[in-house]
Design a protein around this motif. Structure first.
Motif, PDB file in Angstrom:
ATOM      1  N   ALA A 132       0.840  -1.206   0.000  1.00 51.75           N
ATOM      2  CA  ALA A 132       0.000   0.000   0.000  1.00 51.75           C
ATOM      3  C   ALA A 132       0.869   1.248   0.000  1.00 51.75           C
ATOM      4  N   VAL A 133       1.872   1.257   0.854  1.00 49.16           N
ATOM      5  CA  VAL A 133       2.784   2.406   0.925  1.00 49.16           C
ATOM      6  C   VAL A 133       3.524   2.568  -0.395  1.00 49.16           C
ATOM      7  N   TYR A 134       4.051   1.476  -0.909  1.00 51.29           N
ATOM      8  CA  TYR A 134       4.840   1.512  -2.146  1.00 51.29           C
ATOM      9  C   TYR A 134       4.018   2.012  -3.326  1.00 51.29           C
ATOM     10  N   LYS A 135       2.775   1.548  -3.431  1.00 51.11           N
ATOM     11  CA  LYS A 135       1.950   1.912  -4.587  1.00 51.11           C
ATOM     12  C   LYS A 135       1.436   3.344  -4.502  1.00 51.11           C
ATOM     13  N   LEU A 150       7.062  -6.462   9.196  1.00 52.32           N
ATOM     14  CA  LEU A 150       6.713  -5.253   8.455  1.00 52.32           C
ATOM     15  C   LEU A 150       7.939  -4.615   7.815  1.00 52.32           C
ATOM     16  N   VAL A 151       9.029  -4.476   8.567  1.00 45.29           N
ATOM     17  CA  VAL A 151      10.220  -3.870   7.972  1.00 45.29           C
ATOM     18  C   VAL A 151      10.843  -4.811   6.939  1.00 45.29           C
ATOM     19  N   LYS A 152      10.733  -6.098   7.153  1.00 44.50           N
ATOM     20  CA  LYS A 152      11.251  -7.057   6.168  1.00 44.50           C
ATOM     21  C   LYS A 152      10.480  -6.930   4.856  1.00 44.50           C
ATOM     22  N   ALA A 153       9.166  -6.790   4.941  1.00 44.46           N
ATOM     23  CA  ALA A 153       8.341  -6.647   3.743  1.00 44.46           C
ATOM     24  C   ALA A 153       8.684  -5.353   3.013  1.00 44.46           C
ATOM     25  N   GLY A 154       8.883  -4.276   3.776  1.00 42.22           N
ATOM     26  CA  GLY A 154       9.252  -3.006   3.168  1.00 42.22           C
ATOM     27  C   GLY A 154      10.592  -3.070   2.480  1.00 42.22           C
ATOM     28  N   GLU A 155      11.553  -3.728   3.106  1.00 37.87           N
ATOM     29  CA  GLU A 155      12.892  -3.862   2.524  1.00 37.87           C
ATOM     30  C   GLU A 155      12.858  -4.664   1.220  1.00 37.87           C
ATOM     31  N   LYS A 156      12.042  -5.718   1.188  1.00 40.19           N
ATOM     32  CA  LYS A 156      11.941  -6.536  -0.021  1.00 40.19           C
ATOM     33  C   LYS A 156      11.393  -5.742  -1.205  1.00 40.19           C
ATOM     34  N   LEU A 157      10.499  -4.793  -0.924  1.00 35.81           N
ATOM     35  CA  LEU A 157       9.912  -3.973  -1.986  1.00 35.81           C
ATOM     36  C   LEU A 157      10.831  -2.818  -2.391  1.00 35.81           C
ATOM     37  N   GLY A 158      11.866  -2.576  -1.598  1.00 30.61           N
ATOM     38  CA  GLY A 158      12.776  -1.478  -1.906  1.00 30.61           C
ATOM     39  C   GLY A 158      12.397  -0.156  -1.278  1.00 30.61           C
ATOM     40  N   LEU A 159      11.481  -0.200  -0.306  1.00 31.94           N
ATOM     41  CA  LEU A 159      11.117   1.025   0.409  1.00 31.94           C
ATOM     42  C   LEU A 159      12.248   1.459   1.341  1.00 31.94           C
TER      43      LEU A 159
END
Length: 253
Positions: A132-135, A150-159
């Motif tokens: 959601a944040v990334y898009k 949560l931070v792991k998911a963000g890191e995987k997306l490149g946030l």
């Protein structure tokens, strides 16, 4: 040189109900997480808090939570990943509009309360929030519990991700926060809270309620604006960190 961001949950008043002391606490933090109208806040409060943050040159973040005013967003809710995605996008959009109208820039997103804690351990929920944040804007920073899903998911997306630690909360051996429903979840002694913060920054460790040393990354420190003596704690943390030569700056600055 050590550096850290200090963030505070703000804009949590609603209608006739006053929560926290936003105007007084803003000079002592570097980031503000502003409620988006679901767990707290309303359009007038959002606008006022955005203006205050801009006036104090504090980074502005959206603070989306469950649609649960009565429970202040701190009660678990059975939501699907798709529902979590939608409610985060909706709330970021609401705050983004006020930030843009006031000539500011949205810097980050930090989920609130039960949504935050659930996403710390639920990978699918964490993925939905990060997406959601990334898009909405891939340049936004995502604040999440240090070492969490949560931070792991963000890191995987490149946030841009900020690992968050807490001044006034105790920890469990797995690195999660002690539930507010349990005794000793909150650290009342301010000197103890400050010492925990300094140790997390300088040593990368925190002592759990079980007596174990837990490795932790401290990019940003949370101070809860709705608790008693929040202003005094923010003042003390800023004073002591400055004395220790720890630079206070927004993540990504």
């Amino acid at each position: 040189m050590y550096s850290v961001d200090i963030n505070c949950d703000l804009g949590e008043s609603f209608g006739a109900y006053q929560m926290g002391n936003d105007e007084a606490i803003l000079p002592f933090v570097t980031s503000a997480n502003i409620a988006c109208g679901f767990h707290a806040g309303d359009p007038g409060v959002m606008k006022k808090t955005v203006r205050l943050a801009i006036a104090n040159k504090v980074a502005i973040g959206a603070h989306p939570g469950f649609q649960d005013l009565v429970g202040f967003g701190r009660r678990d809710m059975a939501v699907s990943a798709e529902e979590a995605f939608d409610l985060v996008v909706y709330q970021i959009g609401a705050l983004q509009a006020f930030v843009q109208a006031e000539g500011g820039v949205l810097h980050h997103v930090k989920p609130h309360g039960a949504l935050y804690n659930m996403a710390a351990i639920n990978a699918s929920l964490a993925q939905a929030i990060a997406e959601a944040v990334y898009k909405v804007n891939p340049h936004l920073h995502l604040y999440g519990l240090a070492g969490s899903e949560l931070v792991k998911a963000g890191e995987k997306l490149g946030l841009h991700v900020a690992h968050e630690v807490f001044a006034d909360r105790t920890y469990q051996a797995d690195g999660t926060l002690t539930s507010r429903r349990l005794p000793n979840a909150m650290i009342i002694n301010q000197q103890e809270a400050v010492q925990q913060v300094i140790r997390m920054i300088k040593e990368g460790k925190v002592r759990s309620q079980q007596g174990e040393e837990v490795a932790i990354q401290a990019d940003t420190i949370c101070i809860h604006g709705d608790v008693a003596h929040a202003l005094e704690l923010a003042q003390l943390i800023k004073e002591k960190l400055t004395q220790k030569g720890i630079q206070l700056q927004t993540t990504g600055a």
